[in-house]
Design an enzyme around this catalytic site. Structure first.
Site, mmCIF file in Angstrom:
data_model
loop_
_atom_site.group_PDB
_atom_site.id
_atom_site.type_symbol
_atom_site.label_atom_id
_atom_site.label_comp_id
_atom_site.label_asym_id
_atom_site.label_seq_id
_atom_site.Cartn_x
_atom_site.Cartn_y
_atom_site.Cartn_z
ATOM 1 N N THR A 1 -1.195 -67.742 17.523
ATOM 2 C CA THR A 1 -0.447 -68.354 18.616
ATOM 3 C C THR A 1 1.031 -68.354 18.252
ATOM 4 O O THR A 1 1.410 -68.789 17.159
ATOM 5 C CB THR A 1 -0.908 -69.801 18.869
ATOM 6 O OG1 THR A 1 -2.305 -69.797 19.160
ATOM 7 C CG2 THR A 1 -0.158 -70.410 20.040
ATOM 8 N N GLY A 2 1.855 -67.870 19.185
ATOM 9 C CA GLY A 2 3.302 -67.855 18.976
ATOM 10 C C GLY A 2 4.000 -68.638 20.060
ATOM 11 O O GLY A 2 3.384 -69.274 20.919
ATOM 12 N N GLY A 3 5.331 -68.605 20.029
ATOM 13 C CA GLY A 3 6.112 -69.344 21.009
ATOM 14 C C GLY A 3 6.023 -68.780 22.401
ATOM 15 O O GLY A 3 6.385 -69.437 23.372
ATOM 16 N N PHE A 4 5.504 -67.531 22.521
ATOM 17 C CA PHE A 4 5.489 -66.885 23.832
ATOM 18 C C PHE A 4 4.083 -66.530 24.288
ATOM 19 O O PHE A 4 3.912 -65.839 25.265
ATOM 20 C CB PHE A 4 6.374 -65.634 23.805
ATOM 21 C CG PHE A 4 7.807 -65.934 23.487
ATOM 22 C CD1 PHE A 4 8.677 -66.328 24.484
ATOM 23 C CD2 PHE A 4 8.267 -65.871 22.187
ATOM 24 C CE1 PHE A 4 9.997 -66.625 24.192
ATOM 25 C CE2 PHE A 4 9.590 -66.159 21.887
ATOM 26 C CZ PHE A 4 10.452 -66.536 22.894
ATOM 27 N N GLY A 5 3.066 -66.995 23.588
ATOM 28 C CA GLY A 5 1.719 -66.736 24.050
ATOM 29 C C GLY A 5 0.707 -66.666 22.924
ATOM 30 O O GLY A 5 1.049 -66.732 21.742
ATOM 31 N N VAL B 1 -2.620 -64.552 21.129
ATOM 32 C CA VAL B 1 -3.089 -63.186 20.921
ATOM 33 C C VAL B 1 -4.581 -63.235 20.589
ATOM 34 O O VAL B 1 -5.009 -64.011 19.723
ATOM 35 C CB VAL B 1 -2.318 -62.485 19.786
ATOM 36 C CG1 VAL B 1 -2.791 -61.041 19.630
ATOM 37 C CG2 VAL B 1 -0.826 -62.516 20.060
ATOM 38 N N LYS C 1 -2.237 -59.944 24.209
ATOM 39 C CA LYS C 1 -1.330 -61.093 24.175
ATOM 40 C C LYS C 1 -1.111 -61.598 25.594
ATOM 41 O O LYS C 1 -0.785 -60.838 26.499
ATOM 42 C CB LYS C 1 0.013 -60.717 23.550
ATOM 43 C CG LYS C 1 0.976 -61.906 23.471
ATOM 44 C CD LYS C 1 2.152 -61.649 22.565
ATOM 45 C CE LYS C 1 3.000 -62.906 22.413
ATOM 46 N NZ LYS C 1 4.112 -62.734 21.499
ATOM 47 N N ASP D 1 12.958 -59.694 18.306
ATOM 48 C CA ASP D 1 12.104 -60.691 17.651
ATOM 49 C C ASP D 1 11.515 -60.125 16.361
ATOM 50 O O ASP D 1 10.321 -60.230 16.102
ATOM 51 C CB ASP D 1 10.999 -61.133 18.599
ATOM 52 C CG ASP D 1 10.455 -62.522 18.250
ATOM 53 O OD1 ASP D 1 11.156 -63.260 17.533
ATOM 54 O OD2 ASP D 1 9.349 -62.856 18.699
#
Length: 641
Positions: free
Chosen positions: A353-357, A359, A374, A472
């Site tokens: 899990t990242g800041g934009f979604g 996976v 993602k 990024d």
């Protein structure tokens, strides 16, 4: 003298009339011989029942007290207290479905010619519902769940103000004082029930109470709403009932009605109320009265359930496909395929899990290819076409050091990006997650990964048909294949533009610690911002530390500053990741550390281009030359400071 007496007499008479109007009340224990204002299907039956609607379909009926009532206190501008109670019964031939119900209403007019039957209860139509100019107060007894009006279920009581979207509603029930619990009721079962509607002008509170015909009035109301009716009411107004039929055979009756202004409505004499007609045909054998209805209702419910499942499935996999996307169809995945591939996006398939979604790992159902999916939230339609166009263009990138972007899927404000699956996950887990010995990387593996990422950035910046700025670059976006070769991935934030042109100002996105300082001023994403992030990435890999560690001491919190402090002391190799011990090439390590500081320089023009970076890493330029460039850059930094 005679004139004065006449004026005084008129004033006293007017005051007396006003008092009578203020305290007006009436009680009808049945409607035989009662003067009511009726329209539509409404009629008074031979035995004194007020029938609002009958089996005639798609019609409406209204019944009003024939005289207008003054609800407004002219001296205070507020609504008088009032109280009403009535006994009603609603019958539907479909025992499982009630159809539309009925409503007690207070309205400035008896003219509801333009109102619709069915779910609109004969009160409003599609154009006037919800308008404050209606000045309609209603208590609905509704037997159908209408999604348009956000109904809670198909058997509820609601308070409506100028609209059929109830401002307060609850399932039909009553509080049994004897049993000390709430007991459910069915409004459309053909059984008589009693309703009390009471408004306190001083407390500005509207209470609605429901109970079976033969039960005493419950001590706890079914609905209790704090509301000032003064802005809604006008003076004078009518009181009465409204009802409507639908596609079902329904009958709605009022057996008795009592109303009182400025006081408690007189209790109805239940024994004097007219009898309800026998509802339905004569009693037949049990196979007709029970078997056939049960079978019919069961078949209907099964059919409704099947239709519901089909619609739910269609809705579940619904996608947004617009005409402009036809050119991108080879790059577009079906949402249904991605849903099946990830087993419904289950947590068991979650890779990270990242800041934009998030996976997810997936296996495409047709080709059995392993992919990473993602999910990126993308709610803004501004620039959406351009965003998808860039994603598809980036999908054409072909380089062995880049994780291929296979395509996308757009659905309900969400963008799903599909990549090749990298079995060993992201580099940051190897650098920072030391739960197992297998998660360690030696220096040769780390240096090989560094060179791969540098080659990937060179390809993006200079060697492809357009300039691609990744925006990024960080260890969590460097993925490892089964041989632990590094590949740059996650192009969800990437932007591209033609060679020889300037990038347009864009929203500042990325990860704290990897953001070039000039981004905070210009917002322009050019290759130099990727170089800055690559510098932070080099130090991250060499030192085994994240670019920013908020919990560390002030002098150790920012990785770049910490490495510079050790370089100034001539002890830069003390910043090497302790997990490596002494098992590394000193020249390569010094090269990576100095190159990391050089790329992370605060002045963009001092940073090298990626082609220069690759030459340093491949040994095409001796370390001594890099050292001279590095010393010059550090002097510039000192001058700026």
């Amino acid at each position: 003298m005679i004139l004065k007496l006449a004026v005084l007499f008129l004033l006293l008479r007017r005051s007396s009339v006003a008092l009578q109007e203020d305290d007006l009340g009436f009680t009808y224990n049945g409607f035989q011989g009662v003067n009511m204002s009726l329209d539509g299907l409404a009629q008074i039956t031979n035995n004194g029942l007020l029938e609002l609607v009958n089996a005639t379909k798609q019609q409406k009926g209204h019944a009003f007290y024939p005289h207008m009532l003054h609800f407004m206190n002219s001296s205070t501008g507020s609504v008088y207290s009032f109280s009403t109670t009535f006994v009603f019964a609603m019958f539907s031939k479909l025992t499982a479905v009630g159809g539309p119900g009925m409503a007690f209403i207070i309205a400035p007019s008896r003219d509801f010619t333009d109102a619709l039957p069915g779910s609109y209860l004969g009160l409003f139509n599609a154009t006037n519902r919800g308008k404050s100019s209606n000045h309609v107060i209603a208590v609905e007894l509704d037997c159908i769940k209408n999604m348009e009006f956000d109904d809670i279920n198909g058997n509820h009581v609601g308070i409506d103000i100028n609209d059929l979207k109830s401002i307060e509603s609850t399932p039909a029930s009553y509080f049994s004082d004897q049993e000390n619990r709430q007991v459910n009721l069915t409004l459309f079962g053909g059984h008589a029930m009693q309703v009390w509607v009471e408004y306190s002008g001083s407390q500005r509170q509207l209470n609605v109470t429901l109970a079976p015909f033969d039960a005493p009035k419950p001590t706890i109301p079914l609905l209790s709403l704090n509301i000032d009716l003064s802005p809604i009411a006008v003076d004078p107004m009518f009181v009465g009932f409204s009802s409507a039929s639908h596609a079902f055979d329904v009958n709605h009756y009022v057996l008795g009605w009592s109303f009182k202004m400025n006081g408690k409505a007189k209790e109805l004499t239940l024994s004097q109320l007219p009898k309800l007609p026998r509802l339905g045909p004569k009693r037949k054998s049990r196979i007709y009265s029970i078997g056939i209805p049960v079978i019919g209702v069961t078949l209907l419910l099964v059919l409704v359930f099947i239709i519901h499942l089909i619609m739910k499935r269609e809705k579940k996999f619904a996608e947004v496909v617009e005409d402009w996307e036809l050119d991108y169809r080879p790059h577009r995945f079906k949402y249904k395929d991605l849903y099946i591939a990830t087993k419904g996006f289950k947590d068991a398939e979650l890779l990270g899990t990242g800041g934009f979604g998030k996976v997810y790992r997936g296996v495409l159902p047709t080709s059995k290819t392993e992919v990473a999916v993602k999910r990126v939230s993308y709610n803004s339609r501004q620039g959406e076409r351009e965003f998808v166009a860039e994603i598809v263009s980036i999908g054409k990138l072909r380089n062995r050091n880049i994780v291929p972007l296979l395509g996308y899927c757009r659905r309900k404000g969400e963008l799903l990006l599909v990549y090749d699956f990298m079995p060993n996950g992201s580099l940051d887990k190897f650098l920072f997650d030391q739960t197992t010995t297998e998660m360690k990387l030696n220096w040769n593996q780390r240096f090989r990964i560094i060179r791969s990422v540098a080659a990937a950035l060179l390809y993006l910046h200079e060697e492809w048909e357009k300039v691609v700025v990744h925006r990024d670059v960080k260890s969590s976006n460097v993925l490892l294949d089964k041989e632990l070769n590094g590949k740059l991935g996650d192009f969800g934030l990437a932007r591209l533009y033609d060679h020889g042109t300037d990038p347009q100002t864009t929203h500042m996105v990325g990860t704290l610690g990897y953001l070039a300082p000039e981004l905070f001023k210009t917002g322009k994403a050019n290759p130099s911002v990727d170089v800055f992030a690559f510098g932070a990435f080099l130090l991250e890999v060499a030192c085994g530390r994240k670019p920013i560690e908020p919990q560390a001491s002030e002098e150790c919190a920012v990785l770049v500053d910490w490495v510079i402090s050790y370089w100034a002391k001539g002890r830069i190799l003390l910043t090497v990741d302790p997990k490596l011990g002494m098992d590394y090439d000193v020249q390569e390590m010094e090269l990576v550390l100095k190159l990391g500081l050089l790329c992370s320089h605060s002045i963009p023009t001092v940073r090298p281009h990626m082609r220069q970076v690759v030459r340093y890493l491949e040994g095409e330029v001796p370390l001594s030359e890099l050292t001279l460039v590095f010393l010059s850059a550090m002097n510039n930094l000192c001058l700026v400071s």
